[in-house]
Design a protein around this motif. Structure first.
Motif, short mmCIF file in Angstrom:
data_model
loop_
_atom_site.label_atom_id
_atom_site.label_comp_id
_atom_site.label_asym_id
_atom_site.label_seq_id
_atom_site.Cartn_x
_atom_site.Cartn_y
_atom_site.Cartn_z
N ASN A 158 12.50 -32.36 77.73
CA ASN A 158 12.16 -32.77 76.38
C ASN A 158 13.30 -32.32 75.47
O ASN A 158 13.54 -31.12 75.32
CB ASN A 158 10.83 -32.15 75.95
CG ASN A 158 10.37 -32.64 74.59
OD1 ASN A 158 11.16 -32.76 73.65
ND2 ASN A 158 9.08 -32.89 74.46
N LYS A 159 14.01 -33.26 74.86
CA LYS A 159 15.19 -32.92 74.07
C LYS A 159 14.85 -32.09 72.84
O LYS A 159 15.69 -31.32 72.35
CB LYS A 159 15.94 -34.20 73.69
CG LYS A 159 16.45 -34.98 74.90
CD LYS A 159 17.10 -36.29 74.50
CE LYS A 159 17.55 -37.11 75.70
NZ LYS A 159 16.41 -37.58 76.53
N VAL A 160 13.64 -32.23 72.32
CA VAL A 160 13.21 -31.36 71.23
C VAL A 160 13.13 -29.93 71.72
O VAL A 160 13.60 -28.99 71.06
CB VAL A 160 11.85 -31.83 70.67
CG1 VAL A 160 11.32 -30.82 69.65
CG2 VAL A 160 11.97 -33.21 70.03
N SER A 161 12.56 -29.74 72.91
CA SER A 161 12.47 -28.41 73.50
C SER A 161 13.86 -27.83 73.77
O SER A 161 14.08 -26.63 73.62
CB SER A 161 11.66 -28.45 74.80
OG SER A 161 10.34 -28.88 74.55
N THR A 162 14.79 -28.69 74.17
CA THR A 162 16.16 -28.23 74.43
C THR A 162 16.78 -27.67 73.16
O THR A 162 17.41 -26.60 73.18
CB THR A 162 17.02 -29.38 74.96
OG1 THR A 162 16.41 -29.92 76.13
CG2 THR A 162 18.42 -28.90 75.30
N MET A 163 16.64 -28.39 72.07
CA MET A 163 17.21 -27.90 70.81
C MET A 163 16.55 -26.59 70.37
O MET A 163 17.23 -25.68 69.88
CB MET A 163 17.05 -28.97 69.72
CG MET A 163 17.85 -30.25 69.96
SD MET A 163 19.64 -30.00 70.11
CE MET A 163 19.88 -30.26 71.88
N LYS A 164 15.26 -26.48 70.55
CA LYS A 164 14.55 -25.24 70.21
C LYS A 164 15.03 -24.09 71.09
O LYS A 164 15.19 -22.95 70.61
CB LYS A 164 13.04 -25.43 70.35
CG LYS A 164 12.44 -26.34 69.29
CD LYS A 164 10.94 -26.51 69.48
CE LYS A 164 10.33 -27.40 68.41
NZ LYS A 164 8.86 -27.61 68.62
N PHE A 165 15.27 -24.36 72.38
CA PHE A 165 15.78 -23.34 73.29
C PHE A 165 17.15 -22.84 72.81
O PHE A 165 17.40 -21.63 72.76
CB PHE A 165 15.89 -23.90 74.70
CG PHE A 165 16.74 -23.07 75.62
CD1 PHE A 165 16.21 -21.97 76.27
CD2 PHE A 165 18.08 -23.39 75.82
CE1 PHE A 165 17.01 -21.19 77.10
CE2 PHE A 165 18.88 -22.62 76.65
CZ PHE A 165 18.34 -21.52 77.29
N LEU A 166 18.04 -23.77 72.48
CA LEU A 166 19.38 -23.38 72.03
C LEU A 166 19.31 -22.53 70.77
O LEU A 166 19.97 -21.48 70.66
CB LEU A 166 20.22 -24.63 71.77
CG LEU A 166 20.60 -25.46 73.01
CD1 LEU A 166 21.18 -26.80 72.59
CD2 LEU A 166 21.59 -24.71 73.89
N GLN A 167 18.49 -22.95 69.81
CA GLN A 167 18.37 -22.21 68.56
C GLN A 167 17.76 -20.83 68.79
O GLN A 167 18.22 -19.84 68.22
CB GLN A 167 17.54 -23.02 67.57
CG GLN A 167 18.23 -24.31 67.11
CD GLN A 167 17.28 -25.31 66.50
OE1 GLN A 167 16.08 -25.05 66.34
NE2 GLN A 167 17.80 -26.48 66.13
N ALA A 168 16.74 -20.76 69.64
CA ALA A 168 16.06 -19.49 69.90
C ALA A 168 16.98 -18.48 70.57
O ALA A 168 16.81 -17.26 70.40
CB ALA A 168 14.81 -19.72 70.76
N HIS A 169 17.96 -18.95 71.33
CA HIS A 169 18.87 -18.06 72.03
C HIS A 169 20.21 -17.89 71.32
O HIS A 169 21.15 -17.31 71.88
CB HIS A 169 19.09 -18.56 73.46
CG HIS A 169 17.90 -18.37 74.35
ND1 HIS A 169 16.81 -19.22 74.32
CD2 HIS A 169 17.61 -17.42 75.28
CE1 HIS A 169 15.91 -18.80 75.20
NE2 HIS A 169 16.36 -17.72 75.79
N PHE A 188 22.46 -20.14 70.35
CA PHE A 188 23.56 -21.03 70.70
C PHE A 188 23.71 -22.12 69.64
O PHE A 188 22.72 -22.56 69.05
CB PHE A 188 23.32 -21.68 72.06
CG PHE A 188 23.29 -20.70 73.20
CD1 PHE A 188 24.40 -19.96 73.55
CD2 PHE A 188 22.12 -20.53 73.95
CE1 PHE A 188 24.37 -19.06 74.60
CE2 PHE A 188 22.08 -19.63 75.01
CZ PHE A 188 23.21 -18.89 75.33
N PRO A 189 24.94 -22.60 69.42
CA PRO A 189 25.12 -23.70 68.47
C PRO A 189 24.39 -24.95 68.94
O PRO A 189 24.30 -25.21 70.14
CB PRO A 189 26.64 -23.92 68.49
CG PRO A 189 27.23 -22.65 69.02
CD PRO A 189 26.21 -22.10 69.98
N ALA A 190 23.88 -25.71 67.99
CA ALA A 190 23.18 -26.96 68.30
C ALA A 190 23.25 -27.86 67.09
O ALA A 190 23.33 -27.38 65.95
CB ALA A 190 21.72 -26.67 68.67
#
Length: 354
Positions: free
Chosen positions: A117-128, A130-132
């Motif tokens: 889920n690309k929404v989940s991917t962006m949330k993962f990057l932000q939570a850790h 990482f730039p997004a």
């Protein structure tokens, strides 16, 4: 080892990563007897495997029983998925598969959920940390309120392989029009900031063993110029001239400069490690001011698997040699830096699979 190693690759048609895995195995250091499956009787990939089998869809009753029966019949040592639907099914049936002594290079559920889920991917990057790209989940027209950062990209949050149903929007009118169109067939939709230049777009593979060990990484700087590599190209009508005269979305068919690209791969390794995977991870990104900006993460083998194998970075072969036969694989093993371009080829299709 004199006898060929029996392996199964599913989804070997359609130009997807199943076909790529077959091509890579043919370039491996070991010899393989490849059992290839697909849902389509008219499957070009059947011409490239040793034993061809037509099977039901992954969602169909009896699919898993069919796969397990074929594994038992042919003494399969490793099972590779060629579609994301099969990837999810295999992870859910991991215990049954591995109880038969079959090696399964598939990431576990927590990785799949973070990436599919690309929404989940962006949330993962932000939570850790990482730039997004700036992103917003769209489930209705109300979610478009107060959005004025153009250009932007609209795409299905789930699925959409090969950049299918992806649109570039450059003003409110286009945003509302294409969002309304996408919401009829795809919910949720991801609205994402368009970043960087297509000249600095990379597809990056980070390879992990079944024990979670990071083995190596590789990057391809995409050459996006011809019909095979471009999904969408539109004139840049926004005031952001730093993005160039054209805004481009690449297709799922990557080609270009293969190498280590250490500035890119080092950042992607850190991102991939945070997922805690136990199988390959593939990151789609652009390099902006020396910073990797991922816009998609695929928790699986890549559509460039055979290109990497041509350069000596053969992921399926390395994993079988390491995780099935216990061979010591050199960490950060060497491979060639080169340019690989793609075209079209034709085959006479075997229409009578076993």
């Amino acid at each position: 080892m004199s006898d060929p190693v029996p392996v199964m690759v599913t989804g070997v048609g359609g130009g997807g990563h199943g076909e790529q895995i077959v091509k890579a195995l043919r370039l491996g250091k070991l010899r393989y007897r490849i059992i290839g499956t697909d849902i389509d009787r008219y499957c070009s990939g059947f011409s490239e495997v040793d034993i061809s089998c037509q099977v039901p869809r992954a969602s169909a009753p009896g699919y898993m029983e069919t796969i397990l029966a074929l594994c038992k019949q042919h003494g399969v040592k490793a099972l590779f998925h060629g579609s994301e639907a099969e990837m999810v099914t295999f992870d859910a049936q991991r215990a049954r598969i591995e109880s038969m002594g079959v090696y399964l290079p598939v990431n576990r559920e927590h990785v799949l959920k973070a990436c599919q889920n690309k929404v989940s991917t962006m949330k993962f990057l932000q939570a850790h940390g990482f730039p997004a790209p700036q992103s917003r989940e769209i489930v209705s027209g109300e979610d478009l309120a107060n959005y004025n950062e153009f250009p932007a990209v609209l795409k299905p949050a789930i699925g959409g392989g090969g950049s299918a149903n992806v649109y570039i929007v450059q003003d409110r009118q286009e945003l509302e029009l294409f969002a309304q169109h996408l919401l009829k067939t795809s919910t949720p939709v991801l609205l994402q900031q368009y970043v960087g230049s297509p000249d600095a777009e990379f597809t990056v593979g980070v390879l992990f063993g079944s024990d979670g060990a990071l083995l190596n990484s590789i990057a391809i700087r995409r050459v996006i110029g011809n019909a095979i590599s471009v999904r969408l190209r539109v004139p840049n009508r926004t005031s952001n001239h730093t993005l160039g005269n054209s805004l481009v979305i690449s297709s799922g068919v990557s080609q270009g400069e293969v190498g280590r690209w250490p500035l890119v791969t080092a950042q992607c390794e850190r991102i991939a490690r945070a997922l805690k995977p136990n199988a390959p991870v593939n990151i789609q990104c652009r390099l902006v001011n020396d910073i990797v900006i991922p816009f998609e993460i695929n928790p699986r083998f890549s559509g460039t698997t055979s290109l990497r194998a041509m350069a000596g970075y053969n992921e399926p072969d390395v994993l079988i040699r390491r995780d099935v036969f216990g061979e010591a694989i050199e960490n950060q093993f060497p491979y060639e830096e080169c340019v690989i371009m793609r075209g079209l080829s034709e085959v006479k299709v075997n229409t009578a699979p076993h």
